[in-house]
Design a protein around this motif. Structure first.
Motif, PDB file in Angstrom:
ATOM      1  N   ASN A  40      57.216  -2.547  72.618  1.00 41.92           N
ATOM      2  CA  ASN A  40      58.457  -2.991  73.252  1.00 41.92           C
ATOM      3  C   ASN A  40      59.324  -1.803  73.648  1.00 41.92           C
ATOM      4  O   ASN A  40      59.888  -1.774  74.746  1.00 41.92           O
ATOM      5  N   VAL A  41      59.426  -0.807  72.768  1.00 45.38           N
ATOM      6  CA  VAL A  41      60.239   0.370  73.072  1.00 45.38           C
ATOM      7  C   VAL A  41      59.658   1.132  74.253  1.00 45.38           C
ATOM      8  O   VAL A  41      60.382   1.540  75.165  1.00 45.38           O
ATOM      9  N   SER A  42      58.342   1.305  74.259  1.00 47.07           N
ATOM     10  CA  SER A  42      57.725   2.053  75.364  1.00 47.07           C
ATOM     11  C   SER A  42      57.889   1.303  76.680  1.00 47.07           C
ATOM     12  O   SER A  42      58.134   1.914  77.726  1.00 47.07           O
ATOM     13  N   LYS A  43      57.797  -0.027  76.663  1.00 48.27           N
ATOM     14  CA  LYS A  43      58.015  -0.812  77.878  1.00 48.27           C
ATOM     15  C   LYS A  43      59.441  -0.640  78.382  1.00 48.27           C
ATOM     16  O   LYS A  43      59.679  -0.491  79.582  1.00 48.27           O
ATOM     17  N   MET A  44      60.402  -0.685  77.456  1.00 47.49           N
ATOM     18  CA  MET A  44      61.801  -0.541  77.851  1.00 47.49           C
ATOM     19  C   MET A  44      62.074   0.838  78.435  1.00 47.49           C
ATOM     20  O   MET A  44      62.757   0.978  79.459  1.00 47.49           O
ATOM     21  N   VAL A  45      61.513   1.872  77.804  1.00 48.07           N
ATOM     22  CA  VAL A  45      61.719   3.239  78.288  1.00 48.07           C
ATOM     23  C   VAL A  45      61.083   3.408  79.667  1.00 48.07           C
ATOM     24  O   VAL A  45      61.690   3.993  80.578  1.00 48.07           O
ATOM     25  N   ASN A  46      59.880   2.895  79.834  1.00 49.80           N
ATOM     26  CA  ASN A  46      59.205   3.007  81.127  1.00 49.80           C
ATOM     27  C   ASN A  46      59.964   2.259  82.213  1.00 49.80           C
ATOM     28  O   ASN A  46      60.081   2.742  83.342  1.00 49.80           O
ATOM     29  N   ALA A  47      60.481   1.079  81.885  1.00 54.16           N
ATOM     30  CA  ALA A  47      61.237   0.305  82.870  1.00 54.16           C
ATOM     31  C   ALA A  47      62.505   1.039  83.271  1.00 54.16           C
ATOM     32  O   ALA A  47      62.859   1.089  84.463  1.00 54.16           O
ATOM     33  N   ALA A  48      63.197   1.642  82.297  1.00 56.89           N
ATOM     34  CA  ALA A  48      64.430   2.371  82.602  1.00 56.89           C
ATOM     35  C   ALA A  48      64.128   3.598  83.456  1.00 56.89           C
ATOM     36  O   ALA A  48      64.839   3.884  84.434  1.00 56.89           O
TER      37      ALA A  48
END
Length: 92
Positions: free
Chosen positions: A51-59
């Protein structure tokens, strides 16, 4: 051509007992009552990491898209290089 006699189905005598199928009640695999408890922390940790990696990639993607749309397409140096005359290709 077939040789021999045909098989004839025989009937059970009147006094014979027939077998009853035992109905299986419950699950095919039973759990041990004293089995060690599986830790859920590893699975939760992996879910949080994804979840954290998805959020960072999206940002990061959103920032790059904003940067790409707001900046001009070519810098001044690139414009000068594009406007400069090119040498003719040598004849073969």
């Amino acid at each position: 051509m077939a040789q021999g006699k045909l098989k004839v189905k025989s009937k059970l005598p009147a006094g014979a007992k027939s077998k009853k199928n035992k109905a299986k009640a419950g699950k095919a695999v039973t759990k041990r009552p004293n089995a060690p408890v599986k830790s859920k922390s590893a699975a939760e940790r992996n879910k949080m990491k994804t979840n954290v990696s998805k959020m960072v990639n999206a940002a990061a993607e959103q920032q790059l898209r904003a940067l790409a749309t707001t900046t001009p397409q070519l810098s001044e140096a690139q414009k000068r290089v594009a406007a400069a005359p090119t040498a003719p290709a040598p004849a073969k």
